[in-house]
Design a protein around this motif. Structure first.
Motif, PDB file in Angstrom:
ATOM      1  N   PRO A   1       0.823  -1.204   0.000  1.00 43.58           N
ATOM      2  CA  PRO A   1       0.000   0.000   0.000  1.00 43.58           C
ATOM      3  C   PRO A   1       0.863   1.262   0.000  1.00 43.58           C
ATOM      4  O   PRO A   1       1.850   1.366   0.722  1.00 43.58           O
ATOM      5  N   VAL A   2       0.497   2.194  -0.858  1.00 40.80           N
ATOM      6  CA  VAL A   2       1.218   3.460  -0.959  1.00 40.80           C
ATOM      7  C   VAL A   2       0.396   4.538  -0.274  1.00 40.80           C
ATOM      8  O   VAL A   2      -0.786   4.701  -0.548  1.00 40.80           O
ATOM      9  N   THR A   3       1.006   5.222   0.639  1.00 44.26           N
ATOM     10  CA  THR A   3       0.354   6.361   1.288  1.00 44.26           C
ATOM     11  C   THR A   3       0.731   7.616   0.516  1.00 44.26           C
ATOM     12  O   THR A   3       1.892   8.016   0.519  1.00 44.26           O
ATOM     13  N   PRO A   4      -0.217   8.223  -0.183  1.00 49.15           N
ATOM     14  CA  PRO A   4       0.145   9.387  -0.996  1.00 49.15           C
ATOM     15  C   PRO A   4       0.579  10.565  -0.133  1.00 49.15           C
ATOM     16  O   PRO A   4      -0.002  10.829   0.917  1.00 49.15           O
ATOM     17  N   PHE A   5       1.597  11.252  -0.579  1.00 54.26           N
ATOM     18  CA  PHE A   5       2.025  12.481   0.094  1.00 54.26           C
ATOM     19  C   PHE A   5       2.444  13.467  -0.988  1.00 54.26           C
ATOM     20  O   PHE A   5       3.556  13.423  -1.494  1.00 54.26           O
ATOM     21  N   GLN A   6       1.504  14.340  -1.366  1.00 55.12           N
ATOM     22  CA  GLN A   6       1.693  15.224  -2.513  1.00 55.12           C
ATOM     23  C   GLN A   6       1.954  16.674  -2.124  1.00 55.12           C
ATOM     24  O   GLN A   6       2.010  17.536  -3.002  1.00 55.12           O
ATOM     25  N   LEU A   7       2.116  16.958  -0.838  1.00 58.08           N
ATOM     26  CA  LEU A   7       2.295  18.347  -0.428  1.00 58.08           C
ATOM     27  C   LEU A   7       3.590  18.935  -0.979  1.00 58.08           C
ATOM     28  O   LEU A   7       4.638  18.288  -0.934  1.00 58.08           O
ATOM     29  N   PRO A   8       3.537  20.169  -1.478  1.00 56.29           N
ATOM     30  CA  PRO A   8       4.793  20.869  -1.778  1.00 56.29           C
ATOM     31  C   PRO A   8       5.569  21.083  -0.476  1.00 56.29           C
ATOM     32  O   PRO A   8       4.990  21.036   0.616  1.00 56.29           O
ATOM     33  N   PRO A   9       6.878  21.321  -0.542  1.00 55.36           N
ATOM     34  CA  PRO A   9       7.672  21.472   0.692  1.00 55.36           C
ATOM     35  C   PRO A   9       7.232  22.677   1.526  1.00 55.36           C
ATOM     36  O   PRO A   9       6.736  23.670   0.975  1.00 55.36           O
ATOM     37  N   ASP A  10       7.393  22.539   2.819  1.00 54.00           N
ATOM     38  CA  ASP A  10       7.135  23.662   3.723  1.00 54.00           C
ATOM     39  C   ASP A  10       8.201  24.737   3.512  1.00 54.00           C
ATOM     40  O   ASP A  10       9.292  24.459   2.990  1.00 54.00           O
ATOM     41  N   LEU A  11       7.883  25.966   3.911  1.00 55.60           N
ATOM     42  CA  LEU A  11       8.828  27.074   3.768  1.00 55.60           C
ATOM     43  C   LEU A  11       9.637  27.203   5.056  1.00 55.60           C
ATOM     44  O   LEU A  11       9.072  27.438   6.134  1.00 55.60           O
ATOM     45  N   PRO A  12      10.954  27.058   4.991  1.00 55.00           N
ATOM     46  CA  PRO A  12      11.760  27.123   6.224  1.00 55.00           C
ATOM     47  C   PRO A  12      11.741  28.499   6.873  1.00 55.00           C
ATOM     48  O   PRO A  12      12.015  28.610   8.074  1.00 55.00           O
TER      49      PRO A  12
ATOM     50  N   ARG B   1       8.944  42.920   9.722  1.00 53.54           N
ATOM     51  CA  ARG B   1      10.360  43.156  10.013  1.00 53.54           C
ATOM     52  C   ARG B   1      11.083  41.826  10.273  1.00 53.54           C
ATOM     53  O   ARG B   1      12.193  41.590   9.783  1.00 53.54           O
ATOM     54  N   THR B   2      10.447  40.964  11.048  1.00 47.00           N
ATOM     55  CA  THR B   2      11.058  39.671  11.363  1.00 47.00           C
ATOM     56  C   THR B   2      11.268  38.845  10.101  1.00 47.00           C
ATOM     57  O   THR B   2      12.308  38.192   9.923  1.00 47.00           O
ATOM     58  N   PHE B   3      10.279  38.887   9.216  1.00 48.79           N
ATOM     59  CA  PHE B   3      10.381  38.141   7.966  1.00 48.79           C
ATOM     60  C   PHE B   3      11.546  38.667   7.125  1.00 48.79           C
ATOM     61  O   PHE B   3      12.386  37.901   6.615  1.00 48.79           O
ATOM     62  N   LEU B   4      11.630  39.995   6.994  1.00 46.91           N
ATOM     63  CA  LEU B   4      12.737  40.589   6.238  1.00 46.91           C
ATOM     64  C   LEU B   4      14.086  40.245   6.873  1.00 46.91           C
ATOM     65  O   LEU B   4      15.063  39.941   6.171  1.00 46.91           O
ATOM     66  N   ALA B   5      14.149  40.276   8.197  1.00 44.77           N
ATOM     67  CA  ALA B   5      15.407  39.969   8.887  1.00 44.77           C
ATOM     68  C   ALA B   5      15.844  38.525   8.617  1.00 44.77           C
ATOM     69  O   ALA B   5      17.037  38.236   8.466  1.00 44.77           O
ATOM     70  N   ARG B   6      14.879  37.606   8.538  1.00 51.62           N
ATOM     71  CA  ARG B   6      15.224  36.218   8.235  1.00 51.62           C
ATOM     72  C   ARG B   6      15.791  36.098   6.830  1.00 51.62           C
ATOM     73  O   ARG B   6      16.690  35.291   6.577  1.00 51.62           O
ATOM     74  N   LEU B   7      15.239  36.864   5.913  1.00 50.97           N
ATOM     75  CA  LEU B   7      15.705  36.800   4.538  1.00 50.97           C
ATOM     76  C   LEU B   7      17.070  37.460   4.362  1.00 50.97           C
ATOM     77  O   LEU B   7      17.895  37.004   3.560  1.00 50.97           O
TER      78      LEU B   7
END
Length: 600
Positions: A260-271, A435-441
């Motif tokens: 049995p194959v368990t489908p997992f089609q999610l695109p990757p999470d954003l780090p 601001r936090t998002f920009l700082a991470r980038l």
């Protein structure tokens, strides 16, 4: 909701059964159910409810019955609509037992044709389990019973014959003998049942009894119907006489069962996912509750303007909920904001293949695909992510039915036509999160070097995650640029959207796709209203600017709000987010007749 006529009338919601004690109201509801989604004329309802003898006051009395029926149905009462010349009951196919029955029957037949007797049997038995007694047994309308009970009883016999054929193909002939004797006694006109009884007896080594059954069938058909046995029954008789090997019990080869194959089609999470703490926490809590005493699956709709980070939030929440959904995750881009959305038919085909259905067993009809999809997910804990939905009609066939499942949907609108969904609306990111998002980038050192410029850059992006990501990526790609330099480039409204583009990431393109699904009057309103002196407009101001009546102007404002292009913070006040207003203004080309109003 559940509605049923395969037995006593059934109405059931999340709180339990909702009895309809009045006999004529039951007849009214049953008539609307068998024509669900259609306007049933008052004359037809009166003729059915009063069995061909309606009183002169039938129309008035029906209005009273409808009023009482709405109360009896509780929240579902709003589905009973008054239309010109009649009434309409809105119910989905999966909510009505007769529709579920016919779909399961058709799926069983399709699987049997594809030599899948085991799966066909399961569908036939699910169909038969929906019957709780004689059709419409508590409905005091011979008119309705004459029109519905006959074909449904015939359909039930068709399922019984299909199930018998499937069990014979599985070599389970011995367990069918008693049932087939009862069925041939109750329905002596059904030649297929006689043929199946002969086949079962022959395979049990009782050849003489099989021949005796043929004689009995021939006498019954002659005495009761005045006809001779048909081709199928004569063919089985001949095969029994010849001891034809083709009539022997089939030897089904042992199938190698695939792992049995368990489908997992999610695109990757954003780090670097940042912010949306409240929304992410809300989804996490609800996903953790899936299956814990719930009667229905979790359906959540994440809405917001183009570029608001809807997909990022849903991907993040879906990855966080993997442990709660051990049976897999399915993903589809519905392209609802594009001129040609992905049709549910195609998505269902992809999902069924991912769930292990052979390509030649995927039903050709969309409704049958939906029924098979929901049957496969029943009893499982699967997560479905539907990205960029256009409306509830596109999403509805793709939703699971089992309470252990969940569906996360993103859309520009809140999908108000998708009943029972939990809404999550995304506004601009707060300045601190931006601001936090920009700082991470950028990295902590570079962000700390220009704290004031970083705040101004966050403000220039209007809290739009797509714009923030583009700015962070551009600065990361150009180490020689200061944050202040990019802030100054964005200060020129005429070139701001040109600056917010990097590779496939483009704010202008995101806004454009948001407008492509709108009709021309709504697009015109979006552009012209941006030329108003302030970023907030109401119906009166919109009416003056557009040259429309206040009522028409308000409808246009509501459409823009539904599309995520305006924000309705309070009744009568509609606001442009900064970058959306910039986009709308750069494309506004008012006609000469518009200019006096705009100048005034």
């Amino acid at each position: 909701m559940e509605f049923g006529i395969l037995g006593p009338l059934l109405v059931r919601d999340g709180a339990g059964d909702r009895p309809v004690p009045a006999a004529k109201q039951r007849a009214l509801l049953a008539t609307l159910l068998v024509r669900r989604g259609q306007v049933v004329p008052t004359e037809v309802l009166a003729d059915t409810v009063w069995d061909g003898r309606p009183p002169r006051t039938a129309a008035t009395t029906l209005r009273n019955y409808v009023m009482r029926l709405r109360k009896a149905l509780g929240e579902a009462g709003e589905r009973l609509a008054t239309e010109a010349g009649g009434y309409l009951l809105a119910a989905h196919a999966e909510e009505f037992d007769a529709d579920r029955f016919t779909r399961l029957r058709d799926l069983g037949h399709a699987l049997l044709r594809h030599d899948e007797p085991e799966r066909a049997t399961a569908h036939y038995e699910q169909a038969l389990a929906l019957w709780r007694g004689p059709t419409l047994v508590d409905i005091p309308s011979e008119t309705l019973r004459r029109s519905e009970a006959g074909w449904l009883a015939e359909a039930r016999l068709d399922v019984l014959e299909g199930r018998t054929e499937a069990l014979l193909a599985l070599g389970r002939h011995a367990e069918l003998l008693d049932e087939l004797r009862s069925l041939t006694s109750a329905h002596p006109e059904r030649e297929q049942l006689w043929a199946q009884l002969m086949t079962a007896l022959y395979r049990c080594g009782r050849r003489a009894e099989a021949l005796a059954v043929y004689g009995q069938a021939r006498r019954v058909l002659a005495d009761e119907l005045g006809v001779d046995p048909g081709n199928e029954l004569r063919a089985v008789h001949g095969a029994v006489l010849r001891t034809d090997p083709a009539l022997a019990a089939p030897v089904r080869p042992a199938r190698t069962r695939a792992v049995p194959v368990t489908p997992f089609q999610l695109p990757p999470d954003l780090p670097d996912f940042t912010g949306r703490t409240v929304e992410a926490g809300d989804l996490a809590a609800r996903l953790a509750e899936v299956g814990a005493g719930r009667r229905a699956p979790l359906i959540a709709v994440v809405s917001g303007q183009p570029g608001a980070g809807k997909t990022a939030l849903v991907r993040h929440a879906a990855h966080a909920a993997r442990a709660a959904h051990p049976d897999g995750a399915l993903y589809a881009d519905l392209r609802g904001s594009r001129p040609q959305p992905t049709p549910p038919h195609a998505v269902l085909g992809s999902f069924l293949l991912a769930l292990g259905v052979p390509a030649d067993a995927v039903p050709p009809d969309t409704e049958d695909r939906t029924a098979l999809f929901r049957s496969l997910l029943a009893g499982r804990r699967t997560l479905i992510v539907l990205d960029d939905a256009r409306n509830g009609a596109q999403v509805w066939p793709l939703l699971p039915a089992g309470p252990g499942n969940a569906a996360l949907i993103t859309a520009r609108t809140r999908l108000p036509d998708l009943g029972g969904a939990h809404p999550v609306h995304l506004g601009p990111l707060p300045v601190d999160d931006s601001r936090t998002f920009l700082a991470r980038l950028l990295g902590p050192a570079r962000a700390a070097a220009e704290p004031r410029a970083l705040t101004e850059l966050a403000a220039a992006c209007g809290g739009l995650p797509l714009a923030l990501r583009i700015c962070g990526a551009r600065l990361a790609a150009r180490p020689s640029w200061t944050v202040r330099h990019l802030v100054e480039r964005l200060a020129d409204e005429g070139r701001a959207l040109d600056e917010l583009s990097l590779g496939s990431l483009d704010v202008r393109s995101a806004f454009t796709t948001g407008c492509e699904a709108l009709d021309p009057p709504t697009v015109r309103a979006f552009h012209l209203l941006a030329l108003a002196p302030t970023d907030t407009v109401g119906p009166a101001t919109a009416a003056r600017l557009l040259g429309e009546s206040p009522a028409r102007a308000e409808r246009l404002l509501e459409r823009l709000a539904d599309a995520g292009l305006l924000t309705a913070r309070e009744p009568g006040h509609y606001r442009y987010e900064p970058l959306l207003r910039t986009y709308a203004r750069e494309l506004a080309h008012p006609r000469p007749t518009d200019r006096p109003a705009l100048a005034g």
